[in-house]
Design a protein around this motif. Structure first.
Motif, PDB file in Angstrom:
ATOM      1  N   ASN A 237     -63.430  81.528  97.480  1.00  0.00           N
ATOM      2  CA  ASN A 237     -64.260  80.774  97.139  1.00  0.00           C
ATOM      3  C   ASN A 237     -63.606  79.004  97.255  1.00  0.00           C
ATOM      4  O   ASN A 237     -63.177  78.173  97.302  1.00  0.00           O
ATOM      5  N   GLN A 238     -62.263  79.848  97.652  1.00  0.00           N
ATOM      6  CA  GLN A 238     -60.638  78.938  97.822  1.00  0.00           C
ATOM      7  C   GLN A 238     -60.639  78.377  96.214  1.00  0.00           C
ATOM      8  O   GLN A 238     -59.911  77.209  96.462  1.00  0.00           O
ATOM      9  N   GLY A 239     -60.731  78.679  95.785  1.00  0.00           N
ATOM     10  CA  GLY A 239     -60.554  78.212  93.795  1.00  0.00           C
ATOM     11  C   GLY A 239     -59.205  78.724  93.333  1.00  0.00           C
ATOM     12  O   GLY A 239     -58.462  79.911  93.674  1.00  0.00           O
ATOM     13  N   THR A 356     -57.408  73.142  97.218  1.00  0.00           N
ATOM     14  CA  THR A 356     -58.630  73.939  97.660  1.00  0.00           C
ATOM     15  C   THR A 356     -57.436  75.499  98.487  1.00  0.00           C
ATOM     16  O   THR A 356     -57.856  75.987  98.857  1.00  0.00           O
ATOM     17  N   PRO A 358     -55.816  78.831  97.587  1.00  0.00           N
ATOM     18  CA  PRO A 358     -56.843  79.337  96.640  1.00  0.00           C
ATOM     19  C   PRO A 358     -55.252  80.185  95.969  1.00  0.00           C
ATOM     20  O   PRO A 358     -53.785  80.007  96.067  1.00  0.00           O
ATOM     21  N   ASP A 383     -66.078  73.803  86.397  1.00  0.00           N
ATOM     22  CA  ASP A 383     -66.122  74.117  88.655  1.00  0.00           C
ATOM     23  C   ASP A 383     -65.979  75.285  89.312  1.00  0.00           C
ATOM     24  O   ASP A 383     -65.360  76.193  88.653  1.00  0.00           O
ATOM     25  N   GLU A 384     -66.983  75.912  89.206  1.00  0.00           N
ATOM     26  CA  GLU A 384     -67.706  76.793  90.008  1.00  0.00           C
ATOM     27  C   GLU A 384     -66.433  77.056  90.672  1.00  0.00           C
ATOM     28  O   GLU A 384     -66.986  78.670  91.177  1.00  0.00           O
ATOM     29  N   ARG A 385     -65.934  77.648  91.869  1.00  0.00           N
ATOM     30  CA  ARG A 385     -65.344  77.365  92.339  1.00  0.00           C
ATOM     31  C   ARG A 385     -63.989  78.286  91.961  1.00  0.00           C
ATOM     32  O   ARG A 385     -63.497  79.445  92.547  1.00  0.00           O
ATOM     33  N   HIS A 386     -63.597  78.260  90.325  1.00  0.00           N
ATOM     34  CA  HIS A 386     -62.617  78.967  89.994  1.00  0.00           C
ATOM     35  C   HIS A 386     -63.283  80.250  89.758  1.00  0.00           C
ATOM     36  O   HIS A 386     -64.344  80.360  89.015  1.00  0.00           O
ATOM     37  N   ASP A 387     -62.667  81.255  88.824  1.00  0.00           N
ATOM     38  CA  ASP A 387     -62.103  82.508  88.067  1.00  0.00           C
ATOM     39  C   ASP A 387     -61.849  82.451  87.060  1.00  0.00           C
ATOM     40  O   ASP A 387     -61.043  82.160  87.043  1.00  0.00           O
ATOM     41  N   PRO A 424     -67.434  79.277  86.121  1.00  0.00           N
ATOM     42  CA  PRO A 424     -66.469  79.906  87.505  1.00  0.00           C
ATOM     43  C   PRO A 424     -67.075  81.401  86.224  1.00  0.00           C
ATOM     44  O   PRO A 424     -67.996  81.464  85.658  1.00  0.00           O
TER      45      PRO A 424
END
Length: 491
Positions: A237-239, A356, A358, A383-387, A424
């Protein structure tokens, strides 16, 4: 009163604040650990935020403190113990003797003073008190006509320097002999870097932790494969993958496993053959560049501990030492970036929010209750890109437990009175706990040649303690043995 007796000053209504007093006779006592309460366990009543720092028990007769390992929930109240007038030695393993001043310097700065002269005086006092004990060797504490007492430290496999404590007591006038074993925190049998703990030969009385007394960990191979899969999915997700981790133990295990994943990926990439010119080229999603994936260690304390881990590689297990021989350095590899200053930390947070690229960030503290991980979470939870990836126990009442529990349900967490929505993905890989699971805890008992007749279960939540007690009782019944299993209350 009949001796020996045990008084529990902590880690009996939860999993933090370990502190146990072994009363050997009227005049002599030994303290095993003196740790901080964390999360909702900051008071025996479970009131989050209640002060639980001052030493609220008598120090009369306490001749020495044994530190099983240097996690803050086992040693964090040592500054308060000294302030209360404790004059005895602090006994610990040789690796812990190198790590303990670092931990207590940090605790002193947080709880007492950042004045450098005061810090230096305090550290000098600590270093004068520390007595480093080699593993496997008996150390005589007391030798009188009424009492002979000696202790021995054995590897516990939890973090570098961790030990379980064997206490041999002899009462010459009555001829009575007792061996009491305090488990401290026991490590998982296949954890990276450190040798697995071996059960003692015997115990009459055992005080054992139960953090994961109600569950089993997945095996190391599947755990590592799941870690790799989680990272691959998250990074596509490029997070950024945020991993809250304790500065000592969990961080070093993660670095070790991440180095291995990157190493294996590099071997796999070099072994691939080019597709034949006659074969049609399938369209592929962008491939994650593992070879240049930044692994960001943003914790000055964790960096200091990692340096000590590297210095003390003689205490590593055979697998880890073999990697060194092959020219690999599991704790200082090319992808690893360390962030030291607060200014550099803030710059890194801003950079990862705005780009962006990773990345994997390992930052303290492990339960998200303070430290640099909080700034990352504040900046990235929206931000949902991150985990967010949890690899260790999250105590009740901590932000980490809130994120872990409510993150999958579009929940929120509060930091400094402000609400942050959790967007996330939130993952948990429990197998990376540095604690033994139920099987490991039971094996610690059943692999003894002489099983204990009395077991006290501490350092766990109610269900974990109850299930471990039930399982141990069944093991004894199956062997036709008698045992008294107790779950003590705070005294």
């Amino acid at each position: 009163m009949r001796y020996p007796s045990i008084i529990h000053h902590g880690a009996v209504t939860g999993v933090t604040g370990s502190c146990h007093q072994l009363q050997m006779d009227d005049e002599h006592a030994l303290l095993i650990d003196c740790g901080l309460f964390q999360g909702a366990e900051t008071s025996p009543e479970g009131r989050a935020g209640a002060a639980k720092l001052a030493i609220d028990f008598s120090l009369d007769g306490i001749k020495a403190l044994v530190a099983t390992h240097v996690h803050i929930d086992h040693v964090g109240r040592i500054p308060y113990l000294l302030a209360a007038g404790f004059k005895g030695p602090i006994l610990c393993s040789e690796p812990s003797a190198k790590l303990l001043p670092i931990v207590l310097e940090d605790a002193f700065k947080l709880g007492f003073s950042r004045d450098q002269k005061q810090v230096e005086r305090y550290l000098k006092l600590i270093e004068q008190r520390i007595v480093a004990l080699p593993y496997k060797q008996w150390f005589t504490l007391i030798d009188t006509k009424q009492l002979s007492a000696r202790i021995r430290l054995q590897r516990a496999g939890h973090i570098l320097g961790s030990a379980y404590v064997e206490v041999d007591l002899q009462y010459p006038e009555t001829g009575e002999k007792k061996r009491i074993v305090f488990s401290g925190d026991l490590g998982a049998p296949h954890a990276p870097i450190l040798p697995a703990p071996k059960a003692p030969y015997k115990a009459d009385v055992l005080v054992i932790e139960s953090t994961y007394g109600d569950r089993l960990h997945e095996d190391r191979r599947s755990r590592r494969a799941r870690l790799e899969k989680v990272l691959e999915h998250a990074l596509s997700n490029q997070g950024t993958v945020l991993i809250p981790a304790f500065s000592i133990g969990r961080t070093q295990e993660l670095l070790y496993e991440l180095e291995d994943i990157i190493h294996r990926r590099a071997l796999r990439a070099s072994a691939k053959t080019q597709p034949s010119a006659s074969m049609p080229k399938a369209s592929k999603a962008p491939v994650l560049d593992w070879a240049n994936l930044p692994i960001i260690l943003d914790s000055p304390l964790a960096s200091r501990f990692t340096s000590v881990y590297r210095e003390l590689d003689q205490f590593w297990d055979a697998e880890a030492r073999a990697r060194l021989v092959k020219g690999r350095n599991p704790l200082a590899f090319r992808n690893l970036l360390t962030v030291d200053s607060h200014q550099a930390h803030l710059a890194m947070v801003n950079r990862l929010v705005q780009t962006t690229q990773p990345a994997i960030v390992i930052a303290g503290n492990g339960m998200c209750s303070s430290g640099r991980i909080v700034n990352y979470l504040k900046a990235m939870l929206g931000d949902e890109r991150h985990d967010v990836l949890f690899v260790g126990y999250q105590a009740e009442g901590t932000p980490g437990r809130q994120i872990q529990r409510f993150g999958s349900r579009s929940g929120y967490v509060e930091f400094d009175g402000q609400r942050y929505d959790i967007r996330p993905h939130v993952h948990t890989i429990g197998g990376y706990s540095a604690h033994a699971d139920q099987k490991g805890l039971v094996s610690f008992v059943t692999r003894m040649t002489h099983w204990p007749s009395e077991i006290r279960i501490v350092h766990g939540e109610p269900q974990a303690k109850a299930l471990l007690a039930e399982f141990l009782c069944k093991c004894y019944q199956a062997q036709g043995r008698c045992v008294s299993v107790a779950v003590p209350e705070l005294l």
